[in-house]
Design a protein around this motif. Structure first.
Motif, mmCIF file in Angstrom:
data_model
loop_
_atom_site.group_PDB
_atom_site.id
_atom_site.type_symbol
_atom_site.label_atom_id
_atom_site.label_comp_id
_atom_site.label_asym_id
_atom_site.label_seq_id
_atom_site.Cartn_x
_atom_site.Cartn_y
_atom_site.Cartn_z
ATOM 1 N N ILE A 1 0.600 -1.325 -0.148
ATOM 2 C CA ILE A 1 0.256 -0.143 0.005
ATOM 3 C C ILE A 1 0.686 0.856 0.061
ATOM 4 C CG2 ILE A 1 -2.483 -1.330 0.863
ATOM 5 C CD1 ILE A 1 -0.780 -0.138 3.324
ATOM 6 N N PHE A 2 2.251 1.113 0.427
ATOM 7 C CA PHE A 2 3.054 2.134 0.682
ATOM 8 C C PHE A 2 4.456 1.242 0.427
ATOM 9 C CE2 PHE A 2 2.396 2.126 4.638
ATOM 10 C CZ PHE A 2 3.264 1.862 5.331
ATOM 11 N N ASP B 1 9.892 3.680 3.027
ATOM 12 C CA ASP B 1 9.440 4.710 3.624
ATOM 13 C C ASP B 1 9.466 4.947 5.166
ATOM 14 O OD1 ASP B 1 8.231 5.830 1.571
ATOM 15 O OD2 ASP B 1 6.281 6.127 2.048
ATOM 16 N N ARG C 1 3.065 8.781 10.183
ATOM 17 C CA ARG C 1 1.772 8.826 8.721
ATOM 18 C C ARG C 1 0.996 7.701 8.163
ATOM 19 N NH1 ARG C 1 3.244 13.055 6.112
ATOM 20 N NH2 ARG C 1 4.196 12.075 4.097
ATOM 21 N N ARG C 2 2.580 6.910 8.344
ATOM 22 C CA ARG C 2 2.129 5.472 7.806
ATOM 23 C C ARG C 2 1.725 4.316 8.545
ATOM 24 N NH1 ARG C 2 1.942 6.604 2.508
ATOM 25 N NH2 ARG C 2 3.482 6.807 1.627
ATOM 26 N N ARG D 1 -0.428 5.146 11.027
ATOM 27 C CA ARG D 1 -1.686 5.165 10.659
ATOM 28 C C ARG D 1 -3.050 5.017 9.279
ATOM 29 N NH1 ARG D 1 -0.389 10.518 13.248
ATOM 30 N NH2 ARG D 1 -0.134 11.652 10.804
ATOM 31 N N GLN D 2 -1.950 5.550 8.202
ATOM 32 C CA GLN D 2 -2.523 4.552 6.893
ATOM 33 C C GLN D 2 -3.005 3.094 7.153
ATOM 34 O OE1 GLN D 2 0.153 5.662 3.391
ATOM 35 N NE2 GLN D 2 -1.046 4.429 2.252
ATOM 36 N N THR D 3 -1.148 2.046 7.114
ATOM 37 C CA THR D 3 -1.735 1.142 7.583
ATOM 38 C C THR D 3 -2.146 0.496 8.532
ATOM 39 O OG1 THR D 3 0.910 0.738 7.175
ATOM 40 C CG2 THR D 3 -0.036 -1.378 7.647
ATOM 41 N N ASN E 1 -5.416 2.331 9.124
ATOM 42 C CA ASN E 1 -7.333 1.931 9.231
ATOM 43 C C ASN E 1 -7.269 1.677 7.171
ATOM 44 O OD1 ASN E 1 -7.267 4.714 10.381
ATOM 45 N ND2 ASN E 1 -6.321 5.660 8.848
ATOM 46 N N PHE E 2 -6.272 1.373 6.588
ATOM 47 C CA PHE E 2 -6.601 0.302 5.610
ATOM 48 C C PHE E 2 -6.565 -1.158 6.057
ATOM 49 C CE2 PHE E 2 -5.573 -3.147 2.681
ATOM 50 C CZ PHE E 2 -5.128 -2.699 1.690
#
Length: 397
Positions: free
Chosen positions: A57-58, A62, A80-81, A83-85, A87-88
């Protein structure tokens, strides 16, 4: 997920560094083999996991950083990564999520997921070494993990006793790094070392600071031993980022040393060696599984050493000793790490002595305890992940 029709179990994997990516790739291959490919993957990984069908997903780069100097400037991106992971995972609700090593990233993701989506079972592949100095963390882990996949055979008992946490021993990657049969004989022939010539390995570590602290001590130890052991040959495996420094230091020594850098040649040297002097770390397992009697020497600065000694909750820093549950391997740390002490401990291992025979018997026991020669760790890990799922939902292979 990832634009494909969902078939069978949906498995999300999160790795944060190359070693975790390698484990994740092997786990994904085993999972596909065991389900006939009837499953789907999502999550975060690198090239090895992408080869197995993961669309990260990224970019894993990173978050693949080491040390404060790299982490601090990238902290906003890393947060941020995280939170993104999380949330995914919360949005897609995989059937199981597997976090792989990199605890400073993956466990923060897991805690967020467990809080917002407690129905998602989370499996931790490669536990942080909480048994060494942060034992209370095991109870915290039990609040957000369903299962731990252990690399070390004593970890299941530890997690059960400390936190009632389900933990399954699957095996250490070092099991897969054993020398090929005959590799030692070929190594000796390639380097002009006869079969009966004593060969000592020096392994002063892979980090710049530890290599700088240990090179002089290890070199003096080898020079002293060369006076006691006629014809002694020295081989020093190293890694690219310290290779130039190592070769420059070895050039100052008054004894011949063969420096090698290739990984396959390093394993062959393990098979050829009579004994080894090594820095503390995973290398003790690699040497033990290759049946190389060893002595461990290590130094860090005095203040850090004092702090570590107060925090440490285990009787040894050598994994071989912890697995065997006895002081089999000599460990000479801090002020005890001197050429005189190291040489005295190594000398009996370079000759046919009761000490050497006892060391070899202990290493045979180590291989048995670790399951060397049995199922591949990735197969055991895949089975442990699939057991978490509802067996009725699993497609036939």
């Amino acid at each position: 997920m990832n634009g494909q029709a969902v078939i069978g179990p949906r498995i999300m994997l999160v790795a944060g560094e190359p070693s975790g990516d390698a484990l994740g790739g092997e786990l994904m291959q085993a999972l596909k083999d065991m389900t006939g490919g009837k499953l789907s993957f999502s999550g975060v990984g690198g090239a090895r996991m992408e080869e197995q069908g993961l669309a990260s997903i990224f970019p894993m780069t990173d978050i693949s950083v080491m040390g404060p100097r790299e982490v601090v400037p990238r902290l906003p991106l890393i947060l941020r990564r995280i939170r993104q992971t999380a949330n995914f995972a919360i949005a897609h609700k995989p059937d199981v999520m597997v976090i792989i090593d990199s605890p400073d990233f993956t466990h923060l993701v897991a805690r967020r997921v467990a809080k917002k989506a407690p129905g998602i079972p989370i499996v931790n592949y490669v536990s942080p070494s909480v048994w060494a100095w942060r034992r209370g963390r095991a109870r915290a882990m039990a609040r957000y993990l369903r299962r731990v996949l252990a690399l070390l055979p004593f970890e299941p008992d530890f997690f059960k006793a400390q936190a009632g946490l389900d933990c399954v021993y699957v095996g250490h990657p070092a099991i897969n790094r054993l020398p090929e049969p005959g590799a030692g004989k070929r190594f000796r022939e390639a380097h002009g070392i006869s079969a009966d010539t004593p060969l000592l390995l020096l392994l002063p570590g892979s980090r710049v600071n530890e290599v700088k602290r240990l090179m002089g001590i290890f070199g003096e130890t080898a020079a002293n031993l060369a006076k006691e052991v006629p014809g002694l040959q020295i081989v020093l495996p190293t890694v690219p980022h310290v290779g130039d420094y190592v070769r420059a230091e070895v050039a100052k020594w008054k004894l011949p040393v063969t420096v090698i850098q290739d990984e396959a040649e390093k394993r062959a040297a393990f098979d050829a060696a009579n004994a080894a002097l090594a820095a503390s770390g995973t290398v003790s397992l690699e040497l033990g599984l290759a049946r190389v009697p060893m002595v461990i020497g290590y130094r860090i600065d005095r203040m850090a050493g004092s702090l570590v000694s107060r925090m440490l909750k285990v009787p040894s820093v050598v994994l071989v000793n912890l697995i065997l549950d006895r002081p089999s391997v000599h460990e000479l740390l801090q002020h005890r790490c001197t050429p005189e002490n190291l040489g005295a401990a190594l000398l009996p291992l370079l000759r046919d002595t009761p000490e050497r025979r006892r060391a070899l018997a202990d290493l045979d026991e180590l291989k048995t305890r670790m399951g060397a020669g049995g199922e591949h760790p990735s197969i055991r890990a895949a089975r442990a992940v699939l057991e978490i799922l509802d067996t009725k939902a699993l497609p036939a292979p």
